[in-house]
Scaffold this motif. Sequence first.
Motif, PDB file in Angstrom:
ATOM      1  N   TYR A 114       3.798   0.855  -8.520  1.00  5.47           N
ATOM      2  CA  TYR A 114       4.964   1.205  -7.721  1.00  5.47           C
ATOM      3  C   TYR A 114       4.533   1.463  -6.293  1.00  5.47           C
ATOM      4  O   TYR A 114       3.373   1.755  -6.008  1.00  5.47           O
ATOM      5  CB  TYR A 114       5.726   2.396  -8.303  1.00  5.47           C
ATOM      6  CG  TYR A 114       5.116   3.741  -8.032  1.00  5.47           C
ATOM      7  CD1 TYR A 114       5.557   4.530  -6.980  1.00  5.47           C
ATOM      8  CD2 TYR A 114       4.095   4.245  -8.827  1.00  5.47           C
ATOM      9  CE1 TYR A 114       4.991   5.772  -6.730  1.00  5.47           C
ATOM     10  CE2 TYR A 114       3.531   5.474  -8.583  1.00  5.47           C
ATOM     11  CZ  TYR A 114       3.992   6.236  -7.532  1.00  5.47           C
ATOM     12  OH  TYR A 114       3.434   7.455  -7.284  1.00  5.47           O
ATOM     13  N   ARG A 115       5.498   1.326  -5.382  1.00  6.32           N
ATOM     14  CA  ARG A 115       5.242   1.551  -3.961  1.00  6.32           C
ATOM     15  C   ARG A 115       6.451   2.288  -3.384  1.00  6.32           C
ATOM     16  O   ARG A 115       7.589   1.970  -3.704  1.00  6.32           O
ATOM     17  CB  ARG A 115       5.056   0.196  -3.263  1.00  6.32           C
ATOM     18  CG  ARG A 115       4.712   0.286  -1.802  1.00  6.32           C
ATOM     19  CD  ARG A 115       4.567  -1.099  -1.157  1.00  6.32           C
ATOM     20  NE  ARG A 115       5.868  -1.748  -1.030  1.00  6.32           N
ATOM     21  CZ  ARG A 115       6.275  -2.825  -1.698  1.00  6.32           C
ATOM     22  NH1 ARG A 115       5.469  -3.396  -2.562  1.00  6.32           N
ATOM     23  NH2 ARG A 115       7.465  -3.343  -1.513  1.00  6.32           N
ATOM     24  N   GLN A 116       6.172   3.284  -2.534  1.00  8.00           N
ATOM     25  CA  GLN A 116       7.230   4.050  -1.888  1.00  8.00           C
ATOM     26  C   GLN A 116       6.895   4.239  -0.416  1.00  8.00           C
ATOM     27  O   GLN A 116       5.766   4.589  -0.086  1.00  8.00           O
ATOM     28  CB  GLN A 116       7.368   5.443  -2.510  1.00  8.00           C
ATOM     29  CG  GLN A 116       7.906   5.470  -3.900  1.00  8.00           C
ATOM     30  CD  GLN A 116       7.968   6.895  -4.423  1.00  8.00           C
ATOM     31  OE1 GLN A 116       7.005   7.636  -4.332  1.00  8.00           O
ATOM     32  NE2 GLN A 116       9.106   7.267  -4.972  1.00  8.00           N
ATOM     33  N   THR A 117       7.891   4.028   0.421  1.00  5.00           N
ATOM     34  CA  THR A 117       7.748   4.404   1.818  1.00  5.00           C
ATOM     35  C   THR A 117       8.020   5.908   1.915  1.00  5.00           C
ATOM     36  O   THR A 117       8.436   6.534   0.929  1.00  5.00           O
ATOM     37  CB  THR A 117       8.741   3.641   2.702  1.00  5.00           C
ATOM     38  OG1 THR A 117      10.072   4.010   2.325  1.00  5.00           O
ATOM     39  CG2 THR A 117       8.560   2.135   2.580  1.00  5.00           C
ATOM     40  N   GLU A 120      11.624   6.478   1.081  1.00  4.40           N
ATOM     41  CA  GLU A 120      11.868   6.324  -0.355  1.00  4.40           C
ATOM     42  C   GLU A 120      11.342   7.524  -1.138  1.00  4.40           C
ATOM     43  O   GLU A 120      11.934   7.905  -2.149  1.00  4.40           O
ATOM     44  CB  GLU A 120      11.230   5.026  -0.854  1.00  4.40           C
ATOM     45  CG  GLU A 120      11.959   3.788  -0.382  1.00  4.40           C
ATOM     46  CD  GLU A 120      11.234   2.503  -0.722  1.00  4.40           C
ATOM     47  OE1 GLU A 120      11.915   1.480  -0.874  1.00  4.40           O
ATOM     48  OE2 GLU A 120       9.992   2.524  -0.827  1.00  4.40           O
ATOM     49  N   ARG A 121      10.247   8.126  -0.678  1.00  4.79           N
ATOM     50  CA  ARG A 121       9.755   9.338  -1.338  1.00  4.79           C
ATOM     51  C   ARG A 121      10.758  10.470  -1.186  1.00  4.79           C
ATOM     52  O   ARG A 121      10.983  11.253  -2.106  1.00  4.79           O
ATOM     53  CB  ARG A 121       8.413   9.761  -0.759  1.00  4.79           C
ATOM     54  CG  ARG A 121       7.283   8.840  -1.200  1.00  4.79           C
ATOM     55  CD  ARG A 121       5.956   9.354  -0.805  1.00  4.79           C
ATOM     56  NE  ARG A 121       5.663  10.558  -1.577  1.00  4.79           N
ATOM     57  CZ  ARG A 121       4.665  11.368  -1.321  1.00  4.79           C
ATOM     58  NH1 ARG A 121       3.875  11.126  -0.302  1.00  4.79           N
ATOM     59  NH2 ARG A 121       4.459  12.429  -2.060  1.00  4.79           N
ATOM     60  N   GLY A 126      12.035   3.587  -4.870  1.00  6.58           N
ATOM     61  CA  GLY A 126      10.821   2.821  -4.633  1.00  6.58           C
ATOM     62  C   GLY A 126      10.888   1.444  -5.236  1.00  6.58           C
ATOM     63  O   GLY A 126      11.921   1.016  -5.755  1.00  6.58           O
ATOM     64  N   SER A 147      10.941   5.693  -9.111  1.00  8.43           N
ATOM     65  CA  SER A 147      10.039   4.558  -9.348  1.00  8.43           C
ATOM     66  C   SER A 147       8.706   4.987  -9.955  1.00  8.43           C
ATOM     67  O   SER A 147       8.176   4.282 -10.825  1.00  8.43           O
ATOM     68  CB  SER A 147       9.815   3.774  -8.058  1.00  8.43           C
ATOM     69  OG  SER A 147       9.295   4.610  -7.056  1.00  8.43           O
ATOM     70  N   ASP A 148       8.166   6.122  -9.547  1.00  4.38           N
ATOM     71  CA  ASP A 148       6.902   6.562 -10.144  1.00  4.38           C
ATOM     72  C   ASP A 148       7.095   6.960 -11.604  1.00  4.38           C
ATOM     73  O   ASP A 148       6.248   6.689 -12.450  1.00  4.38           O
ATOM     74  CB  ASP A 148       6.252   7.686  -9.343  1.00  4.38           C
ATOM     75  CG  ASP A 148       7.144   8.898  -9.149  1.00  4.38           C
ATOM     76  OD1 ASP A 148       8.377   8.754  -9.260  1.00  4.38           O
ATOM     77  OD2 ASP A 148       6.611   9.990  -8.881  1.00  4.38           O
TER      78      ASP A 148
END
Length: 185
Positions: A114-117, A120-121, A126, A147-148
Amino acid sequence: MAYPDKLLADDEEVVRHLHPHWLTISWPVVLLLLLVGAASFGAALVPDGRQQGSIRVGVLALAALLVVALVLLPLIRWRTTHYVVTTHRVLLRVGVLARSGRDIGLSRITDVSYRQTLWERVIGSGTVTIETAGDGGPTVLEQIPDSDGVQQLLNHMIEEDADRRAQESADHVRGSESGYPTALV
């Protein structure tokens, strides 16, 4: 039978059913408020005269067209986008009139990330990327709430699926060694 239950096998259960993050529909809602305000203001500005009624109808028709294109379609698109994690697979369904879908067996998944800006955090959203064995390439799920947590859930479900398959395989081997059909053991 409700969606996605109609897509499940007999021994399959829904673990998590998601839509894209709710913030994806926040801009259409803001646009709705702006369009209603602008249409009301525009209709009020029409000067008195013979054409006043038809001009107001034109302003309202234009506003209604913009509401359909900029508000209703994104809302429907959000509502008809489904990300479903089951005990056996991940189901993806997207589309309003034309639909597309993908089913990914948990046993085929090789990596989940997963990826978050920063933003988004803050909002709890995410991008989740699912890599599978095969030629399909990675599946990218954008604007996923939590997402995490979804990434951790998928990793947990992959482990449980591997354990379940190993148990079924062991039961099948034990049943065939005993001479009894597997269903009776």
